[in-house]
Design an enzyme around this catalytic site. Structure first.
Site, short mmCIF file in Angstrom:
data_model
loop_
_atom_site.label_atom_id
_atom_site.label_comp_id
_atom_site.label_asym_id
_atom_site.label_seq_id
_atom_site.Cartn_x
_atom_site.Cartn_y
_atom_site.Cartn_z
N GLU A 1 -6.04 10.71 14.65
CA GLU A 1 -6.42 10.19 13.37
C GLU A 1 -8.05 9.86 13.21
O GLU A 1 -8.24 9.22 14.42
CB GLU A 1 -5.56 8.96 13.05
CG GLU A 1 -4.37 9.35 12.73
CD GLU A 1 -3.39 8.17 12.40
OE1 GLU A 1 -3.51 7.91 10.90
OE2 GLU A 1 -2.98 7.40 12.91
N HIS B 1 7.29 8.84 15.16
CA HIS B 1 6.71 10.33 14.91
C HIS B 1 6.81 11.19 16.25
O HIS B 1 6.97 12.46 16.32
CB HIS B 1 5.58 10.24 14.38
CG HIS B 1 5.33 9.23 13.03
ND1 HIS B 1 6.41 8.81 12.48
CD2 HIS B 1 4.39 8.31 12.75
CE1 HIS B 1 6.08 8.10 11.53
NE2 HIS B 1 4.80 7.62 11.77
N LYS C 1 7.62 16.36 6.88
CA LYS C 1 6.57 17.18 6.74
C LYS C 1 6.95 18.46 6.85
O LYS C 1 7.67 18.98 7.77
CB LYS C 1 5.38 16.77 7.82
CG LYS C 1 4.80 15.42 7.76
CD LYS C 1 3.52 15.42 8.69
CE LYS C 1 3.07 14.17 8.53
NZ LYS C 1 2.06 14.05 7.70
N ARG D 1 6.78 -10.27 -4.18
CA ARG D 1 6.57 -11.35 -4.13
C ARG D 1 5.40 -11.74 -5.37
O ARG D 1 5.48 -12.59 -5.99
CB ARG D 1 6.03 -12.12 -2.78
CG ARG D 1 7.21 -12.61 -1.99
CD ARG D 1 6.96 -13.26 -0.89
NE ARG D 1 6.27 -12.50 0.09
CZ ARG D 1 6.63 -12.18 1.34
NH1 ARG D 1 7.73 -13.03 1.94
NH2 ARG D 1 5.96 -11.54 2.22
N ASP E 1 0.70 -1.39 0.06
CA ASP E 1 -0.01 -0.15 -0.12
C ASP E 1 0.86 1.38 0.01
O ASP E 1 0.45 2.07 -0.38
CB ASP E 1 -0.81 -0.26 1.28
CG ASP E 1 -1.73 0.91 1.64
OD1 ASP E 1 -2.51 1.56 0.75
OD2 ASP E 1 -1.19 1.56 2.80
N LEU E 2 1.98 1.45 0.97
CA LEU E 2 2.71 2.61 0.86
C LEU E 2 3.14 3.06 -0.45
O LEU E 2 3.43 4.34 -0.93
CB LEU E 2 3.91 2.12 1.62
CG LEU E 2 4.88 3.45 1.89
CD1 LEU E 2 4.26 4.15 3.18
CD2 LEU E 2 6.27 2.97 2.44
N ASP F 1 11.66 8.67 9.03
CA ASP F 1 10.55 8.83 9.57
C ASP F 1 9.80 10.00 9.02
O ASP F 1 10.30 11.12 9.06
CB ASP F 1 11.00 9.46 11.26
CG ASP F 1 9.85 9.58 12.02
OD1 ASP F 1 8.44 9.98 11.44
OD2 ASP F 1 9.85 9.47 13.23
N HIS F 2 8.84 9.58 8.15
CA HIS F 2 8.27 10.60 7.49
C HIS F 2 7.70 11.90 7.93
O HIS F 2 7.65 12.89 7.35
CB HIS F 2 7.04 10.04 6.45
CG HIS F 2 5.68 9.84 7.06
ND1 HIS F 2 5.35 8.71 8.02
CD2 HIS F 2 4.49 10.75 6.95
CE1 HIS F 2 4.22 8.99 8.27
NE2 HIS F 2 3.44 9.73 7.90
C1 BG6 Z 1 2.41 5.85 9.99
C2 BG6 Z 1 1.53 4.80 10.68
O1 BG6 Z 1 3.74 5.81 10.25
O2 BG6 Z 1 1.86 7.12 10.10
C3 BG6 Z 1 0.12 4.87 10.72
O3 BG6 Z 1 2.10 3.58 10.73
C4 BG6 Z 1 -0.42 6.42 10.55
O4 BG6 Z 1 -0.49 3.91 11.34
C5 BG6 Z 1 0.28 7.31 9.83
O5 BG6 Z 1 -1.90 6.50 10.20
C6 BG6 Z 1 0.07 8.72 9.85
O6 BG6 Z 1 0.53 9.31 9.06
P1 BG6 Z 1 0.14 10.88 8.63
O7 BG6 Z 1 1.21 11.35 7.63
O8 BG6 Z 1 -1.16 10.55 7.67
O9 BG6 Z 1 -0.19 11.58 9.94
#
Ligand code: BG6
Length: 500
Positions: free
Chosen positions: A222, A246, A188, A46, A16-17, A183-184
């Site tokens: 969320e 995060h 941001k 796979r 998905d990512l 760590d996304h």
């Molecule tokens: C991910 C988590 O790292 O960050 C998810 O695995 C979470 O569970 C997501 O929903 C939240 O990221 P963002 O950018 O949508 O706030």
């Protein structure tokens, strides 16, 4: 600056990512002329899939979610995408991958730069890196030219020990300069602007300490549930999923000392120093200062939502937490005694992430309040998402013959000022990785420091479930009552953002 040509090889390319984040991010970089002049993207997973099927899935993801206005740019971008299927542990699959990379018509010399992106669970990281290294794919040239970099998606291990093991393994095969832990949240825009706000303005930093700050709250709420990630989430839970990475990274940006320069070494060192200053847990604080919860059925945004137990791939008796609220302290000169409250959860009232800094009240009341404790406080809110921006509550005189006070908000809205919504975090991070800039990535010490904070909580929950009950909360609420009580006991309350 555009990066030098490179091949981007994505492991876990049926997940998905890749469609939700990575391919759209790479596409947007491409559309903005920020991708290298020569590049290819090679997906590996796979699932059996042809190049065309991979491109089709990618096209759907791009068109559905991002409605690009230039279909011909999408087609050109997709022509650079290819796919290979195979088992992550099978050496023959890596040979196929090499052969495929060699067939791409990107006009590369034999020795090209390579970026490997591991969008895979951590248990697979060691085998993939071993195979890559055995095939010579991670070998770099002299002075890292050509370079080979490996990006690791979180989670980095399952606990402190497994993270240490993983690091040992990786560092036996890769030079530290080749390892990029993502760590996304650090990518941001609004998370980065925390540093800009603090260190590019003279007026905040002198107040940024226990002398003038009463408490800090970090909320990442969320409204979605676990969606289709039940399998992963069951074994992770909110603490590993959001806090180990995060939440603690955001906390470090809000509270760390100013780095001498905005460069990886300096910034990473300050983040680590801060994490190491977090007060270690005692049995009492583990019990009293941390709340875990799990959502029950409810209503979110006027729609019925099932409880966690009724989500797909979740055990009916699961004790996995979907909410964590905590109070912690930082033991250093700057922050001694300032409570830091952090909470994150799924299926909460709304999607809202923010950092709220509440200042102390003025020391003396001269405007008719019985005491300064009745004076409202100044609050600085850094709005991370959505509605990115900054709000500062100040107090002023209400117009009229009486001396009445009005509180108002000085606010900056990212979209109004800059006319755009912030680019996705992955764009910045992928670009930085291609450019070799590690400032917004995590260091090994940073990951370890974060596990050192989270590990005792996991152990306590495992060993003393009676002392750390799993509170139920209704989907669509702000979490369990116990989380509100945690703040009330210290005379505080969560700043629940108003409904838009
Ligand atoms: C991910 C988590 O790292 O960050 C998810 O695995 C979470 O569970 C997501 O929903 C939240 O990221 P963002 O950018 O949508 O706030």
């Amino acid at each position: 600056r555009r990066p030098d040509g490179c091949g981007i090889i994505i492991f876990g390319a049926s997940g998905d990512l890749v469609y939700r984040k990575l391919l759209p991010a790479l596409y947007h970089l491409y559309a903005r002329n920020l991708m290298p002049e020569k590049f290819y993207i090679l997906g590996f997973a796979r699932t059996d899939m042809t190049d065309d099927a991979f491109r089709e899935r990618a096209r759907e993801a791009l068109v559905d979610a991002h409605e690009p206005d230039a279909p011909e740019t999408v087609t050109k971008f997709l022509s650079k995408c290819m796919y290979v299927s195979g088992d992550y542990k099978d050496p023959a699959a890596y040979k196929r991958l090499q052969t495929k990379a060699a067939t791409c018509d990107c006009d590369f010399s034999e020795k090209e730069n390579k970026l490997f992106y591991l969008a895979l669970p951590p248990q697979l990281h060691p085998s993939v890196v071993s195979r890559l290294s055995e095939c010579g794919l991670t070998a770099e040239g002299e002075n890292a030219s050509p370079w080979a970099r490996v990006v690791f998606e979180k989670p980095f291990g399952h606990d402190l020990n497994s993270a240490l093991e993983l690091d040992k393994h990786l560092s036996s095969m890769l030079d530290p300069s080749q390892i990029f832990r993502i760590d996304h949240y650090l990518g941001k825009e609004t998370v980065q602007s925390i540093l800009m706000l603090r260190f590019a303005n003279i007026m905040f930093e002198p107040l940024w300490s226990q002398r003038y700050i009463d408490n800090i709250q970090i909320t990442v709420a969320e409204s979605v549930g676990v969606e289709h990630r039940g399998g992963y989430y069951e074994s992770a839970g909110c603490l590993r999923d959001m806090f180990q990475n995060h939440m603690l990274q955001m906390l470090s940006l809000v509270t760390m000392e100013p780095p001498t320069r905005f460069e990886a070494e300096f910034v990473q060192a300050e983040r680590v120093k801060l994490l190491r200053a977090i007060r270690p847990w005692s049995e009492r604080t583990l019990k009293d200062n941390i709340v875990r919860g799990q959502y029950a059925a409810g209503t979110v945004h006027n729609e019925k939502a099932v409880g966690y137990h009724d989500e797909a791939n979740i055990a009916k008796d699961s004790a996995t937490e979907t909410f964590v609220g905590m109070k912690l302290y930082i033991d250093n000169w700057r922050w001694q005694g300032v409570p830091i409250y952090m909470r994150s959860g799924k299926r909460l009232h709304m999607r809202e992430s923010e950092v709220a800094v509440t200042f102390k009240r003025v020391p003396h009341s001269m405007f008719g309040f019985a005491s300064q404790h009745e004076m409202p406080a100044n609050i600085l809110v850094m709005k991370i998402q959505p509605n990115e921006g900054v709000d500062l509550t100040i107090h002023t005189k209400q117009p009229g013959p009486k001396t009445c006070m009005a509180s108002l908000s000085l606010s900056f809205k990212y979209e109004e000022v800059f006319g755009i919504t912030p680019p996705d975090a992955y764009e910045r991070l992928l670009l930085d990785c291609m450019l070799g800039d590690r400032t917004l990535f995590l260091s090994r010490k940073g990951v370890e420091a974060a596990w050192t904070i989270v590990d005792p909580i996991l152990n306590f929950w495992r060993d003393h479930p009676d002392k750390a009950p799993l509170h139920s909360y209704e989907a669509g609420s702000w979490g369990p009552q116990a989380s509100d009580d945690l703040l009330l006991r210290s005379g505080h309350q969560w700043r629940n953002p108003p409904d838009e």
